[in-house]
Design an enzyme around this catalytic site. Structure first.
Site, PDB file in Angstrom:
ATOM      1  N   ASN A  52       3.359  -7.493  44.585  1.00 45.18           N
ATOM      2  CA  ASN A  52       2.781  -6.234  44.112  1.00 45.18           C
ATOM      3  C   ASN A  52       3.304  -5.991  42.704  1.00 45.18           C
ATOM      4  OD1 ASN A  52       1.982  -3.613  43.642  1.00 45.18           O
ATOM      5  ND2 ASN A  52       3.428  -2.685  45.097  1.00 45.18           N
ATOM      6  N   LYS A  99       2.443  -3.726  40.648  1.00 48.12           N
ATOM      7  CA  LYS A  99       2.392  -2.305  40.265  1.00 48.12           C
ATOM      8  C   LYS A  99       1.736  -2.171  38.879  1.00 48.12           C
ATOM      9  CE  LYS A  99       6.485  -1.782  43.027  1.00 48.12           C
ATOM     10  NZ  LYS A  99       7.522  -0.906  43.478  1.00 48.12           N
ATOM     11  N   HIS A 142       0.486   2.339  49.848  1.00 47.96           N
ATOM     12  CA  HIS A 142       1.846   2.066  49.351  1.00 47.96           C
ATOM     13  C   HIS A 142       2.564   3.405  49.171  1.00 47.96           C
ATOM     14  CE1 HIS A 142       5.110   0.877  46.668  1.00 47.96           C
ATOM     15  NE2 HIS A 142       4.921  -0.371  47.096  1.00 47.96           N
ATOM     16  N   GLU A 202       4.312   4.543  46.906  1.00 43.55           N
ATOM     17  CA  GLU A 202       4.155   5.165  45.581  1.00 43.55           C
ATOM     18  C   GLU A 202       2.822   5.900  45.477  1.00 43.55           C
ATOM     19  OE1 GLU A 202       5.089   1.671  43.274  1.00 43.55           O
ATOM     20  OE2 GLU A 202       7.172   1.822  43.940  1.00 43.55           O
ATOM     21  N   GLU A 214       7.886  -0.949  54.619  1.00 44.50           N
ATOM     22  CA  GLU A 214       8.696  -0.812  53.412  1.00 44.50           C
ATOM     23  C   GLU A 214       9.501   0.481  53.489  1.00 44.50           C
ATOM     24  OE1 GLU A 214       6.906  -3.176  49.957  1.00 44.50           O
ATOM     25  OE2 GLU A 214       5.875  -1.271  50.017  1.00 44.50           O
ATOM     26  N   GLY A 254      12.656  -1.091  45.056  1.00 46.02           N
ATOM     27  CA  GLY A 254      13.087  -1.063  43.658  1.00 46.02           C
ATOM     28  C   GLY A 254      14.502  -0.557  43.459  1.00 46.02           C
ATOM     29  N   SER A 296      13.163  -4.656  47.835  1.00 43.39           N
ATOM     30  CA  SER A 296      14.203  -5.431  47.146  1.00 43.39           C
ATOM     31  C   SER A 296      14.401  -6.831  47.725  1.00 43.39           C
ATOM     32  CB  SER A 296      15.523  -4.642  47.134  1.00 43.39           C
ATOM     33  OG  SER A 296      15.357  -3.417  46.456  1.00 43.39           O
TER      34      SER A 296
HETATM   35  C1  PEP Z   1       7.116  -2.768  46.560  1.00 38.91           C
HETATM   36  O1  PEP Z   1       6.883  -2.006  45.668  1.00 38.91           O
HETATM   37  O2  PEP Z   1       6.237  -2.986  47.403  1.00 38.91           O
HETATM   38  C2  PEP Z   1       8.431  -3.402  46.630  1.00 38.91           C
HETATM   39  C3  PEP Z   1       8.800  -3.931  47.755  1.00 38.91           C
HETATM   40  O3  PEP Z   1       9.189  -3.379  45.487  1.00 38.91           O
HETATM   41  P1  PEP Z   1      10.611  -4.123  45.236  1.00 38.91           P
HETATM   42  O4  PEP Z   1      10.487  -5.528  45.773  1.00 38.91           O
HETATM   43  O5  PEP Z   1      10.805  -4.099  43.762  1.00 38.91           O
HETATM   44  O6  PEP Z   1      11.639  -3.343  45.985  1.00 38.91           O
END
Ligand code: PEP
Length: 254
Positions: free
Chosen positions: A18, A20, A103, A105, A170, A176, A215
């Site tokens: 992803n 973003k 997601h 976000e 998630e 992040g 992460s």
């Molecule tokens: C995400 O935004 O779906 C995500 C898992 O981000 P990150 O791997 O940077 O934590």
């Protein structure tokens, strides 16, 4: 072996990137270039989800490769008066075959409800896209022991009848931040999600891939991807560096 265990054993893991709101033309091409050959012989499926503007050029670069392309959101309608929005049919037309929906976000920044994610998921499927529906709790909800109620509610509210896409768990506090859920927490949540999917969808629920996201890096990918009921990873930051992304893919369960 139960039917569900047999289905799980058959499943190829999916490593989805992803991006973003990252990726101008030159950097986007530089990220996916090495994925073309790097994807050969992997034990998993590979998917990149760039921003809307890069879907068509990246789909072109990846034509004939083992790497699929997806969007990060779509509208509920096929077309119409929705300034600034993109429909599932438009994603498909640009070369995408997948789409990430719900997601955290988008749930936070755009106040997306389960009902809206449900409608978007239906629109995606109608346009021929495979949806990846995201769920996950906040740090406060986990501290209160409410993670199963939150995730169970999101699944019940977001997945339409007959859903046959992918679910991504998630935990919001792990996105992040460099924090990852412990293997025990991931195992408990993925088992809960599997049981919920079977309750909601019957036998189909046993065959749905459940990705872990938050992460994920090459250094922790092997242990996370080995957890039972983990069907792959949804990767943010590390998907912007082809070597890191491929490093995660190489850690997939064989
Ligand atoms: C995400 O935004 O779906 C995500 C898992 O981000 P990150 O791997 O940077 O934590």
């Amino acid at each position: 072996m139960t039917t569900n265990e047999a289905m799980e054993k058959e499943m190829r893991q999916l490593i989805a990137g992803n991006w973003k709101m990252n990726g101008l033309a030159e950097e986007a091409a530089a990220i996916v270039g090495p994925l073309r050959s790097g994807a050969n012989g992997l034990a998993c499926d590979l998917l990149v989800c760039p921003p809307f503007t890069q879907i068509a050029p990246i789909a072109k670069i990846l034509t004939g490769s083992a790497v699929a392309v997806g969007g990060q959101d779509c509208h509920t309608d096929e077309k119409g008066a929705h300034t600034g929005d993109i429909s599932a049919a438009m994603l498909r037309d640009a070369g995408a075959s997948w789409v990430i929906l719900g997601h955290s976000e988008r749930r936070q920044d755009h106040h997306e409800s389960d009902a809206l994610v449900h409608a978007k998921t239906k629109a995606a499927v109608a346009a021929g896209l495979t949806p990846i529906v995201c769920v996950g709790e906040t740090e406060a909800q986990r501290a209160a022991g409410a993670q199963n109620d939150v995730v169970g509610g999101q699944l019940a509210g977001s997945l339409p009848a007959g859903f046959a896409g992918v679910v991504a768990y998630e935990p919001i506090w792990a996105i992040g931040t460099g924090k990852t859920a412990t293997e025990a927490d991931v195992a408990a949540m993925h088992l809960f999600i599997r049981e919920t999917l079977v309750k909601l969808l019957g036998q189909t629920g046993g065959g749905i891939r459940i990705l872990y996201g938050g992460s994920v890096r090459p250094a922790n990918a092997g242990s996370l991807l080995a957890v039972p009921h983990v069907g792959g990873a949804l990767v943010g930051g590390a998907s912007l560096k082809s070597e890191e992304f491929l490093g995660i893919a190489r850690a997939a369960r064989v």
